[in-house]
Enzyme design. Structure first.
Site, PDB file in Angstrom:
ATOM      1  N   LYS A 112       0.827  -1.223   0.000  1.00  0.00           N
ATOM      2  CA  LYS A 112       0.000   0.000   0.000  1.00  0.00           C
ATOM      3  C   LYS A 112       0.852   1.259   0.000  1.00  0.00           C
ATOM      4  O   LYS A 112       0.405   2.305  -0.458  1.00  0.00           O
ATOM      5  CB  LYS A 112      -0.900   0.025   1.234  1.00  0.00           C
TER       6      LYS A 112
HETATM    7  C1  LIG Z   1      -0.809  -7.700   2.342  1.00  0.00           C
HETATM    8  C2  LIG Z   1      -1.957  -7.614   1.408  1.00  0.00           C
HETATM    9  N1  LIG Z   1      -2.043  -8.487   0.405  1.00  0.00           N
HETATM   10  C3  LIG Z   1      -3.078  -8.454  -0.462  1.00  0.00           C
HETATM   11  C4  LIG Z   1      -4.098  -7.532  -0.328  1.00  0.00           C
HETATM   12  C5  LIG Z   1      -5.192  -7.510  -1.331  1.00  0.00           C
HETATM   13  O1  LIG Z   1      -5.045  -6.424  -2.219  1.00  0.00           O
HETATM   14  P1  LIG Z   1      -6.299  -5.847  -2.990  1.00  0.00           P
HETATM   15  O2  LIG Z   1      -7.277  -5.429  -1.950  1.00  0.00           O
HETATM   16  O3  LIG Z   1      -5.777  -4.717  -3.787  1.00  0.00           O
HETATM   17  O4  LIG Z   1      -6.827  -6.968  -3.809  1.00  0.00           O
HETATM   18  C6  LIG Z   1      -4.057  -6.609   0.716  1.00  0.00           C
HETATM   19  C7  LIG Z   1      -5.108  -5.591   0.926  1.00  0.00           C
HETATM   20  O5  LIG Z   1      -5.398  -4.804   0.131  1.00  0.00           O
HETATM   21  C8  LIG Z   1      -2.938  -6.625   1.581  1.00  0.00           C
HETATM   22  O6  LIG Z   1      -2.830  -5.710   2.541  1.00  0.00           O
HETATM   23  N1  LIG Z   2      -6.654  -5.078   2.104  1.00  0.00           N
HETATM   24  C1  LIG Z   2      -6.936  -3.698   2.259  1.00  0.00           C
HETATM   25  C2  LIG Z   2      -8.399  -3.420   2.182  1.00  0.00           C
HETATM   26  C3  LIG Z   2      -8.692  -2.066   1.605  1.00  0.00           C
HETATM   27  O1  LIG Z   2      -8.319  -2.105   0.273  1.00  0.00           O
HETATM   28  P1  LIG Z   2      -8.095  -0.846  -0.624  1.00  0.00           P
HETATM   29  O2  LIG Z   2      -7.084  -1.301  -1.609  1.00  0.00           O
HETATM   30  O3  LIG Z   2      -9.404  -0.520  -1.222  1.00  0.00           O
HETATM   31  O4  LIG Z   2      -7.597   0.286   0.203  1.00  0.00           O
HETATM   32  C4  LIG Z   2      -6.296  -3.203   3.553  1.00  0.00           C
HETATM   33  O5  LIG Z   2      -5.249  -3.712   3.892  1.00  0.00           O
HETATM   34  O6  LIG Z   2      -6.815  -2.339   4.208  1.00  0.00           O
END
Ligand SMILES: Cc1ncc(COP(=O)(O)O)c(C=O)c1O
Ligand SMILES: N[C@@H](CCOP(=O)(O)O)C(=O)O
Length: 468
Positions: A112
């Site tokens: 993120k």
């Molecule tokens: C460590 C981790 N892996 C995978 C995901 C999944 O990613 P996305 O929500 O973009 O599919 C998340 C949350 O977003 C995460 O924090």
């Molecule tokens: N897995 C995410 C959930 C929120 O997802 P987002 O990509 O829409 O911000 C988290 O770790 O918070």
């Protein structure tokens, strides 16, 4: 570049407005009116460039003239200077044709940070230019929250409220949100799941008087800029493996579908991708949908990969919009059925369209733990549980001669209990975070109720319009 809503009934906006808007006013998600393309020669020219240079080439077409080129370059440079690896997102080879793309070298040890470090700067820039303030509310299953707080703490023009599911994130994740003392940051332990938090967040955007009064903004992947910033590492890694002369496949541990949707955007922009593999944990709505066409919400089950404990997968709407030939009426129909019946069926043609590029798989808790243990034994590499899910699923989709890249979305030290239970090794936090577990915590436990959360936000935000 102009942006349209997946539901077709919101104003068309430029990049800066989309950056601040969050959810479209018709409840939909913004996408570009058309996909910018990079020619094979332009992709080839990315070889050997720094991460920041690749980021500028990939992001600039989405920004257009909304932000001056020099400012965009400066903000990109600053954002990626916060990463503690010279390559920003390095590739590591673990097996023949199988690589992991380490996305966890940023300030909070999760992918993120890649988008959030840039968005914090972009939003600040646009708000300063407009002499405005914003209230940012976010929903997190664990990682978005910490990364958002790290990117926005101490910023003057924003007040930030992050809802995390009380008791359902790892201790490290919680402390990355609750030990930040800056007065513009508010951590909310919501008495509910991530899906509840996301539903409250979308409800706030659809409550226009509240939305306008607090000048509501979002940094979840609702926000188009989040997705764009994530497109970069698909180009960066694919080029390092021989693109555009060679196709590459990616496996993405998936929850809210933002990360893998960014891969889809890269493909639309011209990156030759063989397969995109959606990897889920036991909360497998996306795997079930790709396998059967039925998108059916079931109760969420807590797992060792809490960031993927998601049922209502926000960005899937963006893929549906594309698969249905950008028919906003069809998307409104599907989303209405989802609200009423908690399910909908993807029609045959759009499903077939999706399956041309997307495959999927699921790893249960035992498989996740075994993958952490076996990978450590085989290659000495320690996976976090989210990455282990991706790695386990990817193995079934490796085509000889086509590099498979599994996204390493978090550092194992964010989930020490699960990693230790799986393989006996307790990963330590890096030295610069070594006092995290002893810092004092500050957060409020708030009921799972939109109006109560709104009141909480309104009482504390300094961005509320007086008399509004
Ligand atoms: C460590 C981790 N892996 C995978 C995901 C999944 O990613 P996305 O929500 O973009 O599919 C998340 C949350 O977003 C995460 O924090
Ligand atoms: N897995 C995410 C959930 C929120 O997802 P987002 O990509 O829409 O911000 C988290 O770790 O918070």
């Amino acid at each position: 570049m102009q942006y349209v809503s997946t539901r077709g009934e919101a104003p068309v906006l430029g990049f800066s407005d989309v950056l601040l808007a969050g959810l479209a006013r018709d409840g939909g998600l913004y996408v570009p009116e058309s996909w910018p393309r990079l020619l094979p020669s332009e992709i080839a020219a990315l070889a050997g460039k720094s991460y920041a240079e690749v980021a500028f080439r990939v992001i600039a077409p989405f920004v257009g003239d909304a932000i001056a080129e020099a400012d965009l370059k400066r903000m990109i440079g600053e954002a990626y200077a916060t990463f503690r690896h010279p390559a920003v997102t390095p590739l590591v080879q673990l097996d023949h044709d199988h690589f992991v793309l380490e996305l966890f070298h940023g300030p909070t040890l999760a992918f993120k940070d890649v988008a959030m470090q840039l968005i914090g700067r972009l939003m600040d820039h646009v708000l300063t230019e407009r002499n405005q303030r914003a209230t940012i509310v976010g929903a997190t299953s664990g990682d978005t929250g910490g990364a958002a707080i790290a990117a926005f703490q101490g910023r003057d023009r924003t007040d930030m409220f992050i809802m995390f599911p009380h008791g359902r994130v790892s201790a490290v994740q919680q402390r990355q949100m609750t030990t930040v003392a800056d007065p513009n940051v508010h951590a909310i332990a919501l008495e509910g799941t991530f899906d509840d938090a996301q539903a409250i967040l979308k409800g706030m955007f659809n409550h226009f008087s509240f939305r306008d009064r607090v000048n509501l903004s979002g940094v979840n992947s609702i926000n188009w800029a989040r997705v764009v910033a994530q497109v970069v590492y698909y180009f960066y890694s694919a080029v390092a493996l021989g693109s555009p002369h060679r196709k590459v496949s990616f496996t993405v541990p998936t929850g809210n579908f933002g990360d893998i949707f960014a891969a889809f955007v890269a493909e639309r922009m011209g990156l030759p991708i063989e397969k995109l593999v959606v990897a889920t944990n036991v909360n497998d709505i996306l795997h079930r949908t790709i396998a059967t066409g039925l998108y059916e919400v079931r109760g969420v089950v807590p797992s060792s990969a809490p960031s993927m404990d998601i049922q209502v997968s926000s960005n899937f709407e963006r893929l549906l919009f594309e698969a249905y030939g950008r028919d906003a009426g069809a998307i409104r129909g599907l989303m209405a059925r989802l609200t009423q019946a908690k399910s909908f069926t993807v029609a045959d043609e759009p499903l077939a369209e999706m399956r041309k590029l997307f495959a999927s798989g699921r790893a249960d808790e035992a498989t996740t733990a075994a993958t952490i243990r076996d990978t450590l034994e085989a290659s000495g590499y320690l996976l976090d549980p989210h990455t282990a899910i991706g790695y386990a699923v990817a193995k079934a989709h490796v085509t000889p001669g086509v590099p498979m890249v599994t996204l390493a979305t978090a550092h194992p030290a964010k989930f020490p209990d699960s990693v230790e239970a799986a393989c006996g090794i307790r990963p330590a936090l890096p030295a610069w975070l070594s006092d995290l577990m002893t810092r004092p915590e500050l957060y409020d436990v708030v009921a799972n109720d939109q109006l109560i959360v709104e009141r909480f936000v309104e009482e504390r935000s300094r961005s509320v319009k007086v008399g509004g």
